[in-house]
Design a protein around this motif. Structure first.
Motif, PDB file in Angstrom:
ATOM      1  N   HIS A 111       0.815  -1.217   0.000  1.00 26.39           N
ATOM      2  CA  HIS A 111       0.000   0.000   0.000  1.00 26.39           C
ATOM      3  C   HIS A 111       0.853   1.274   0.000  1.00 26.39           C
ATOM      4  CE1 HIS A 111      -3.922  -1.962   0.624  1.00 26.39           C
ATOM      5  NE2 HIS A 111      -3.324  -2.769   1.478  1.00 26.39           N
ATOM      6  N   ASP A 112       2.183   1.112  -0.106  1.00 30.12           N
ATOM      7  CA  ASP A 112       3.109   2.254  -0.094  1.00 30.12           C
ATOM      8  C   ASP A 112       2.948   3.080   1.188  1.00 30.12           C
ATOM      9  OD1 ASP A 112       5.163   3.801  -1.111  1.00 30.12           O
ATOM     10  OD2 ASP A 112       3.823   5.151  -2.208  1.00 30.12           O
ATOM     11  N   LEU A 113       2.935   2.374   2.321  1.00 28.62           N
ATOM     12  CA  LEU A 113       2.707   3.025   3.611  1.00 28.62           C
ATOM     13  C   LEU A 113       3.903   2.921   4.557  1.00 28.62           C
ATOM     14  CD1 LEU A 113      -0.904   1.686   4.313  1.00 28.62           C
ATOM     15  CD2 LEU A 113      -0.295   3.993   3.546  1.00 28.62           C
ATOM     16  N   ALA A 114       4.980   2.285   4.123  1.00 31.54           N
ATOM     17  CA  ALA A 114       6.097   2.010   5.031  1.00 31.54           C
ATOM     18  C   ALA A 114       6.631   3.280   5.687  1.00 31.54           C
ATOM     19  CB  ALA A 114       7.214   1.285   4.286  1.00 31.54           C
ATOM     20  N   ASP A 115       6.803   4.336   4.913  1.00 30.58           N
ATOM     21  CA  ASP A 115       7.336   5.586   5.473  1.00 30.58           C
ATOM     22  C   ASP A 115       6.342   6.259   6.412  1.00 30.58           C
ATOM     23  OD1 ASP A 115       9.663   5.221   4.071  1.00 30.58           O
ATOM     24  OD2 ASP A 115       9.107   6.558   2.420  1.00 30.58           O
ATOM     25  N   ASP A 116       5.054   6.054   6.166  1.00 28.45           N
ATOM     26  CA  ASP A 116       4.026   6.685   7.003  1.00 28.45           C
ATOM     27  C   ASP A 116       3.952   6.075   8.399  1.00 28.45           C
ATOM     28  OD1 ASP A 116       2.991   8.482   5.015  1.00 28.45           O
ATOM     29  OD2 ASP A 116       2.070   6.752   4.042  1.00 28.45           O
ATOM     30  N   MET A 117       4.600   4.920   8.601  1.00 29.53           N
ATOM     31  CA  MET A 117       4.517   4.243   9.897  1.00 29.53           C
ATOM     32  C   MET A 117       5.621   4.652  10.863  1.00 29.53           C
ATOM     33  SD  MET A 117       1.794   2.537   9.500  1.00 29.53           S
ATOM     34  CE  MET A 117       1.834   1.688  11.072  1.00 29.53           C
ATOM     35  N   GLN A 118       6.494   5.549  10.459  1.00 28.06           N
ATOM     36  CA  GLN A 118       7.638   5.906  11.301  1.00 28.06           C
ATOM     37  C   GLN A 118       7.230   6.556  12.623  1.00 28.06           C
ATOM     38  OE1 GLN A 118      10.743   5.073  10.852  1.00 28.06           O
ATOM     39  NE2 GLN A 118      10.481   4.179   8.810  1.00 28.06           N
ATOM     40  N   HIS A 119       6.068   7.180  12.660  1.00 25.02           N
ATOM     41  CA  HIS A 119       5.629   7.860  13.886  1.00 25.02           C
ATOM     42  C   HIS A 119       4.714   6.987  14.740  1.00 25.02           C
ATOM     43  CE1 HIS A 119       2.048   8.232  11.431  1.00 25.02           C
ATOM     44  NE2 HIS A 119       1.372   8.642  12.487  1.00 25.02           N
ATOM     45  N   VAL A 120       4.417   5.779  14.271  1.00 24.58           N
ATOM     46  CA  VAL A 120       3.444   4.904  14.931  1.00 24.58           C
ATOM     47  C   VAL A 120       4.175   3.912  15.842  1.00 24.58           C
ATOM     48  CG1 VAL A 120       1.634   3.179  14.564  1.00 24.58           C
ATOM     49  CG2 VAL A 120       1.864   5.116  12.981  1.00 24.58           C
ATOM     50  N   THR A 121       3.647   3.689  17.045  1.00 21.46           N
ATOM     51  CA  THR A 121       4.254   2.748  17.988  1.00 21.46           C
ATOM     52  C   THR A 121       3.682   1.351  17.787  1.00 21.46           C
ATOM     53  OG1 THR A 121       4.544   4.509  19.628  1.00 21.46           O
ATOM     54  CG2 THR A 121       4.678   2.234  20.422  1.00 21.46           C
ATOM     55  N   PHE A 122       4.576   0.366  17.726  1.00 23.36           N
ATOM     56  CA  PHE A 122       4.170  -1.030  17.562  1.00 23.36           C
ATOM     57  C   PHE A 122       4.260  -1.728  18.918  1.00 23.36           C
ATOM     58  CE2 PHE A 122       5.121   0.418  13.414  1.00 23.36           C
ATOM     59  CZ  PHE A 122       4.412  -0.365  12.522  1.00 23.36           C
ATOM     60  N   TYR A 123       3.119  -2.181  19.415  1.00 23.25           N
ATOM     61  CA  TYR A 123       3.040  -2.857  20.709  1.00 23.25           C
ATOM     62  C   TYR A 123       3.051  -4.365  20.457  1.00 23.25           C
ATOM     63  CZ  TYR A 123       1.816   1.762  22.387  1.00 23.25           C
ATOM     64  OH  TYR A 123       1.840   3.108  22.675  1.00 23.25           O
ATOM     65  N   CYS A 124       4.118  -5.019  20.911  1.00 25.20           N
ATOM     66  CA  CYS A 124       4.371  -6.417  20.561  1.00 25.20           C
ATOM     67  C   CYS A 124       4.231  -7.322  21.782  1.00 25.20           C
ATOM     68  CB  CYS A 124       5.773  -6.572  19.982  1.00 25.20           C
ATOM     69  SG  CYS A 124       6.082  -5.493  18.558  1.00 25.20           S
ATOM     70  N   LEU A 125       3.620  -8.474  21.579  1.00 29.75           N
ATOM     71  CA  LEU A 125       3.351  -9.399  22.675  1.00 29.75           C
ATOM     72  C   LEU A 125       4.624  -9.989  23.271  1.00 29.75           C
ATOM     73  CD1 LEU A 125       0.733 -10.571  24.017  1.00 29.75           C
ATOM     74  CD2 LEU A 125       1.078 -12.589  22.590  1.00 29.75           C
ATOM     75  N   SER A 126       5.694 -10.065  22.480  1.00 34.56           N
ATOM     76  CA  SER A 126       6.949 -10.655  22.956  1.00 34.56           C
ATOM     77  C   SER A 126       8.101 -10.164  22.089  1.00 34.56           C
ATOM     78  CB  SER A 126       6.878 -12.183  22.887  1.00 34.56           C
ATOM     79  OG  SER A 126       6.829 -12.609  21.535  1.00 34.56           O
ATOM     80  N   ASP A 127       9.321 -10.502  22.509  1.00 32.37           N
ATOM     81  CA  ASP A 127      10.499 -10.156  21.708  1.00 32.37           C
ATOM     82  C   ASP A 127      10.444 -10.821  20.336  1.00 32.37           C
ATOM     83  OD1 ASP A 127      11.923  -8.429  23.432  1.00 32.37           O
ATOM     84  OD2 ASP A 127      12.617 -10.127  24.618  1.00 32.37           O
ATOM     85  N   ALA A 128       9.944 -12.061  20.305  1.00 29.47           N
ATOM     86  CA  ALA A 128       9.847 -12.771  19.024  1.00 29.47           C
ATOM     87  C   ALA A 128       8.910 -12.049  18.065  1.00 29.47           C
ATOM     88  CB  ALA A 128       9.370 -14.203  19.257  1.00 29.47           C
ATOM     89  N   VAL A 129       7.825 -11.495  18.593  1.00 27.51           N
ATOM     90  CA  VAL A 129       6.879 -10.747  17.761  1.00 27.51           C
ATOM     91  C   VAL A 129       7.527  -9.465  17.241  1.00 27.51           C
ATOM     92  CG1 VAL A 129       4.658  -9.539  17.758  1.00 27.51           C
ATOM     93  CG2 VAL A 129       4.895 -11.712  18.976  1.00 27.51           C
ATOM     94  N   ALA A 130       8.346  -8.844  18.064  1.00 27.12           N
ATOM     95  CA  ALA A 130       9.000  -7.589  17.677  1.00 27.12           C
ATOM     96  C   ALA A 130      10.147  -7.797  16.698  1.00 27.12           C
ATOM     97  CB  ALA A 130       9.520  -6.879  18.927  1.00 27.12           C
ATOM     98  N   SER A 131      10.729  -8.983  16.692  1.00 24.01           N
ATOM     99  CA  SER A 131      11.955  -9.232  15.935  1.00 24.01           C
ATOM    100  C   SER A 131      11.887  -8.835  14.457  1.00 24.01           C
ATOM    101  CB  SER A 131      12.349 -10.707  16.070  1.00 24.01           C
ATOM    102  OG  SER A 131      13.549 -10.964  15.388  1.00 24.01           O
TER     103      SER A 131
END
Length: 243
Positions: free
Chosen positions: A194-214
Motif C-alpha cells: 500500500h506504499d505506507l512504510a514511510d508513514d509508519m515511522q511515527h506509529v508505535t508497535f506494541y508487541c506481545l513478545s520479543d519474538a513478535v518484535a523481531s
C-alpha cells in the motif's frame, strides 16, 4: 483527541480486543492480516488402546475447528492450553478438566514435561499448519507418544482495510497491536503493497513478545514489548504510553 490503535487479529478474536480498547477510551481500527481456515482432519480411534493422558492446544482456533462429535469424544480428556481466553472457550464448550493454563508455549512445554510420563499414554496435540514446532520437538526428545493434528491454517489476507489505510495516510494512527511474529512479517509486506512504510515511522508497535518484535527491528519503527505474553499486559503498555 481519541487515540487510534490498529488491531490486526483475525475476525474471531477482534471483538474482545476492540471492547477492551474501548474501555480504555481508545478507538480501534480493524484490519486483520490473517484468517483461520479449517483443515480436514479425523481423530484417531483409541477404543482399543491407551486413552489420551492429555490434550494440548495453544490457540482458541484449534478448539473452534472441532465438530460436535469430536467435542463429545474429547471433553473428558484433561486439557492443557495457552491463554486464559483459550481456557474460557474450552469451559464454554464443556471440557470437564482443565489441567493447566500457561501464559505461553514455552511454559506449557515445560509443564507437560514435568507433569507427564512417556509411559503413561499418548498426548493429543491440536495445532495450526504454521507453528514454531518447539513443543513437538520437546515431546520427541523426551520420547513421548503423541498425535499431532493440523486442524487449521492461518491464511494471509491480501490487503489492509480501507479504514486502516486512510488512518495511516492521514497520520491519525497512534499504534499497532501485534500478537505473533508472522503477523509482524505479513504487516510489513502489506505496508509495502500500500506504499505506507514511510508513514509508519511515527506509529508505535506494541508487541506481545520479543519474538513478535523481531521482524520489525530493522525498520526503525518505535517498538514496545509487553512485560508478559498476554493481552492484559500488552494493553497496559498502551495505557502507560498515553496517560
Amino acid at each position: 483527541m481519541c487515540l487510534k490503535i490498529l488491531v490486526t487479529r483475525p475476525d474471531a478474536d477482534q471483538k474482545q480486543t476492540i471492547g477492551l480498547l474501548s474501555g480504555l477510551g481508545i478507538e480501534a481500527v480493524s484490519s486483520p492480516v490473517m484468517e483461520a481456515i479449517k483443515l480436514p482432519f479425523m481423530l484417531p480411534d483409541r477404543a482399543s488402546e491407551l486413552p489420551w493422558q492429555a490434550m494440548v492446544v495453544t490457540s482458541r482456533n484449534a478448539l473452534r475447528m472441532l465438530e460436535s462429535e469430536q467435542l463429545a469424544q474429547l471433553r473428558s480428556v484433561a486439557l492443557y492450553c495457552v491463554g486464559a481466553q483459550t481456557e474460557t472457550l474450552a469451559r464454554s464448550l464443556g471440557f470437564d478438566t482443565i489441567g493447566e493454563t500457561s501464559p505461553d508455549v514455552a511454559h506449557l512445554t515445560d509443564r507437560l514435561l514435568d507433569l507427564f510420563s512417556p509411559d503413561a499414554g499418548p498426548i493429543l496435540y491440536l495445532t495450526a499448519k504454521h507453528r514454531s514446532g518447539k513443543l513437538a520437538q520437546a515431546l520427541d526428545v523426551d520420547g513421548f507418544d503423541y498425535t499431532l493434528i493440523e486442524s487449521y491454517e492461518m491464511v494471509a489476507l491480501s490487503s489492509l482495510t480501507e479504514e486502516a489505510v486512510a488512518a495511516i495516510q492521514t497520520k491519525r494512527l497512534d499504534g499497532v497491536l501485534l500478537y505473533s511474529s508472522r503477523t509482524s512479517q505479513l504487516l510489513l509486506t502489506l505496508f509495502e503493497k500500500h506504499d505506507l512504510a514511510d508513514d509508519m515511522q511515527h506509529v508505535t508497535f506494541y508487541c506481545l513478545s520479543d519474538a513478535v518484535a523481531s521482524p520489525l527491528k530493522p525498520t526503525g519503527y518505535p517498538l514496545v514489548v509487553s512485560a508478559a505474553p498476554n493481552e492484559q499486559s500488552l494493553l497496559a503498555c498502551v495505557k502507560k504510553d498515553h496517560n
